[in-house]
Design an enzyme around this catalytic site. Structure first.
Site, PDB file in Angstrom:
ATOM      1  N   TYR A  59       0.821  -1.218   0.000  1.00  8.32           N
ATOM      2  CA  TYR A  59       0.000   0.000   0.000  1.00  8.32           C
ATOM      3  C   TYR A  59       0.856   1.269   0.000  1.00  8.32           C
ATOM      4  O   TYR A  59       0.433   2.307  -0.534  1.00  8.32           O
ATOM      5  CB  TYR A  59      -1.006  -0.014   1.159  1.00  8.32           C
ATOM      6  N   ASP A  95      -8.278   5.918  -4.404  1.00  5.05           N
ATOM      7  CA  ASP A  95      -7.529   7.144  -4.723  1.00  5.05           C
ATOM      8  C   ASP A  95      -8.407   8.370  -4.453  1.00  5.05           C
ATOM      9  O   ASP A  95      -9.605   8.245  -4.137  1.00  5.05           O
ATOM     10  CB  ASP A  95      -7.027   7.115  -6.175  1.00  5.05           C
ATOM     11  N   HIS A 110     -14.613   1.525  -0.365  1.00  2.00           N
ATOM     12  CA  HIS A 110     -13.528   0.616   0.018  1.00  2.00           C
ATOM     13  C   HIS A 110     -12.369   1.324   0.709  1.00  2.00           C
ATOM     14  O   HIS A 110     -11.257   0.815   0.726  1.00  2.00           O
ATOM     15  CB  HIS A 110     -13.024  -0.146  -1.223  1.00  2.00           C
ATOM     16  N   GLY A 176     -16.237   2.215 -15.471  1.00  4.22           N
ATOM     17  CA  GLY A 176     -14.940   1.597 -15.209  1.00  4.22           C
ATOM     18  C   GLY A 176     -14.909   0.580 -14.088  1.00  4.22           C
ATOM     19  O   GLY A 176     -13.916   0.498 -13.367  1.00  4.22           O
TER      20      GLY A 176
HETATM   21  P1  NAD Z   1     -11.567  -3.968 -11.837  1.00  2.65           P
HETATM   22  O1  NAD Z   1     -10.076  -3.850 -11.970  1.00  2.65           O
HETATM   23  O2  NAD Z   1     -12.131  -5.242 -11.360  1.00  2.65           O
HETATM   24  O3  NAD Z   1     -12.211  -3.657 -13.251  1.00  2.65           O
HETATM   25  C1  NAD Z   1     -11.784  -2.548 -14.000  1.00  2.65           C
HETATM   26  C2  NAD Z   1     -12.790  -2.296 -15.079  1.00  2.65           C
HETATM   27  O4  NAD Z   1     -12.406  -1.099 -15.726  1.00  2.65           O
HETATM   28  C3  NAD Z   1     -12.862  -3.399 -16.142  1.00  2.65           C
HETATM   29  O5  NAD Z   1     -14.222  -3.727 -16.377  1.00  2.65           O
HETATM   30  C4  NAD Z   1     -12.233  -2.742 -17.370  1.00  2.65           C
HETATM   31  O6  NAD Z   1     -12.850  -3.175 -18.593  1.00  2.65           O
HETATM   32  C5  NAD Z   1     -12.519  -1.276 -17.112  1.00  2.65           C
HETATM   33  N1  NAD Z   1     -11.563  -0.368 -17.733  1.00  2.65           N
HETATM   34  C6  NAD Z   1     -10.247  -0.569 -18.019  1.00  2.65           C
HETATM   35  N2  NAD Z   1      -9.717   0.529 -18.579  1.00  2.65           N
HETATM   36  C7  NAD Z   1     -10.724   1.443 -18.625  1.00  2.65           C
HETATM   37  C8  NAD Z   1     -10.801   2.784 -19.083  1.00  2.65           C
HETATM   38  N3  NAD Z   1      -9.728   3.417 -19.612  1.00  2.65           N
HETATM   39  N4  NAD Z   1     -11.986   3.440 -18.989  1.00  2.65           N
HETATM   40  C9  NAD Z   1     -13.074   2.825 -18.466  1.00  2.65           C
HETATM   41  N5  NAD Z   1     -13.055   1.545 -18.016  1.00  2.65           N
HETATM   42  C10 NAD Z   1     -11.888   0.875 -18.095  1.00  2.65           C
HETATM   43  O7  NAD Z   1     -12.029  -2.735 -10.947  1.00  2.65           O
HETATM   44  P2  NAD Z   1     -13.206  -2.589  -9.883  1.00  2.65           P
HETATM   45  O8  NAD Z   1     -14.453  -3.129 -10.460  1.00  2.65           O
HETATM   46  O9  NAD Z   1     -13.165  -1.165  -9.443  1.00  2.65           O
HETATM   47  O10 NAD Z   1     -12.758  -3.510  -8.662  1.00  2.65           O
HETATM   48  C11 NAD Z   1     -11.408  -3.428  -8.207  1.00  2.65           C
HETATM   49  C12 NAD Z   1     -11.190  -3.254  -6.727  1.00  2.65           C
HETATM   50  O11 NAD Z   1      -9.820  -2.903  -6.537  1.00  2.65           O
HETATM   51  C13 NAD Z   1     -11.979  -2.117  -6.133  1.00  2.65           C
HETATM   52  O12 NAD Z   1     -12.559  -2.575  -4.970  1.00  2.65           O
HETATM   53  C14 NAD Z   1     -10.962  -1.016  -5.807  1.00  2.65           C
HETATM   54  O13 NAD Z   1     -11.050  -0.620  -4.456  1.00  2.65           O
HETATM   55  C15 NAD Z   1      -9.608  -1.632  -5.963  1.00  2.65           C
HETATM   56  N6  NAD Z   1      -8.706  -0.824  -6.832  1.00  2.65           N
HETATM   57  C16 NAD Z   1      -8.711   0.556  -6.742  1.00  2.65           C
HETATM   58  C17 NAD Z   1      -7.888   1.315  -7.567  1.00  2.65           C
HETATM   59  C18 NAD Z   1      -7.919   2.822  -7.434  1.00  2.65           C
HETATM   60  O14 NAD Z   1      -8.290   3.334  -6.383  1.00  2.65           O
HETATM   61  N7  NAD Z   1      -7.536   3.579  -8.472  1.00  2.65           N
HETATM   62  C19 NAD Z   1      -7.047   0.688  -8.491  1.00  2.65           C
HETATM   63  C20 NAD Z   1      -7.054  -0.715  -8.551  1.00  2.65           C
HETATM   64  C21 NAD Z   1      -7.893  -1.454  -7.713  1.00  2.65           C
END
Ligand code: NAD
Length: 238
Positions: A59, A95, A110, A176
């Protein structure tokens, strides 16, 4: 000025995909690994019990990446919606890119990576600023600090509040997310029947109920600004 009486409730549900074009990796990347790790090894209470140093370092790196990232065109376009709609953002992301873009109502399902939390009293949180969390860093009660993150297998304290917000949606916009993380993925089914439901995702997940959703198969930075422009135009025609 637009008439206040016509303002609709617009609920935006976002996932890792909205931050992908800001350089933050989504969760289901290379071969099911998250930044090279199995989820079970870094994002569960069992992982914390087994190897807290590994979890903290995982993290700490994610936190530095978040600080280095900037909001993108999709985050910014959602801010523009606030001129004509009552906008509530419910995000699975940890984030702070929605807040830095300027969105005013953001509910984190989350947790938030820029905060630490006491392992003894979960309501005790502290903003980390530029700091990492190290083993031996303690809260005022003397217990180890952990990331302010809801790990897999933990309760989601904000879920009831999120379901209440979704139940009042006139428009529900889902951006997303793979809809694979339970129980957050249940929210799309908590929308009222009358609500307009729109999904923006370059790979629309199979779990999306296509019979009741409009699907826009584009990235967030392409699809969201276009959609926002059309939603804002619609309010000028009322
Ligand atoms: P996920 O990674 O399971 O799914 C990501 C989704 O985003 C996919 O369906 C994909 O097709 C789509 N995607 C990819 N590129 C994209 C783009 N440019 N524009 C729009 N969509 C796009 O993500 P989730 O469903 O949010 O679940 C992941 C878990 O992991 C969450 O609980 C989250 O807390 C955590 N997480 C958070 C972050 C962050 O805070 N930025 C990053 C990674 C994981």
């Amino acid at each position: 000025m637009r008439p206040q009486l016509s303002r609709k409730n617009l609920v935006v549900f976002t996932g890792a995909g909205i931050s992908a074009e800001s350089g933050l990796q989504t969760f289901r990347g290379d071969g099911g690994l998250w930044e090279g790790h199995r989820v079970e090894d870094v994002a569960t209470p069992e992982a914390w019990a087994k190897d807290p140093a590994l979890v903290l370092e995982f993290y700490n790196v994610r936190r530095r990446n978040v600080r280095a990232a900037q909001p993108n065109a999709a985050h910014r376009a959602l801010v523009d919606l606030e001129s004509a709609y009552d906008v509530r953002i419910i995000t699975q992301n940890v984030d702070d890119l929605h807040e830095r873009a300027g969105s005013t109502h953001v509910l984190h399902l989350h947790g938030e990576i820029l905060y630490a939390r006491s392992t003894r009293e979960s309501s005790h949180t502290a903003y980390l600023g530029d700091h990492d969390i190290a083993l031996g860093d303690t809260c005022p009660l003397g217990s180890q600090l952990r990331p302010h993150i809801v790990w897999f297998g933990e309760q989601v304290p904000a879920l009831d509040e999120a379901a209440r917000i979704v139940s009042q949606a006139d428009i529900f916009l889902c951006v997303g997310t793979s809809l694979e993380v339970y129980p957050a993925n249940s929210l799309i089914f908590a929308t009222p029947r009358r609500a307009r439901r729109i999904v923006v995702n370059p790979e629309v997940p199979d779990l999306v109920p296509r019979d009741v959703c409009e699907c826009i198969a584009k990235t967030a930075c392409e699809g969201v600004p276009e959609l926002v422009a059309s939603l804002l135009l619609a309010t000028t025609k009322l």
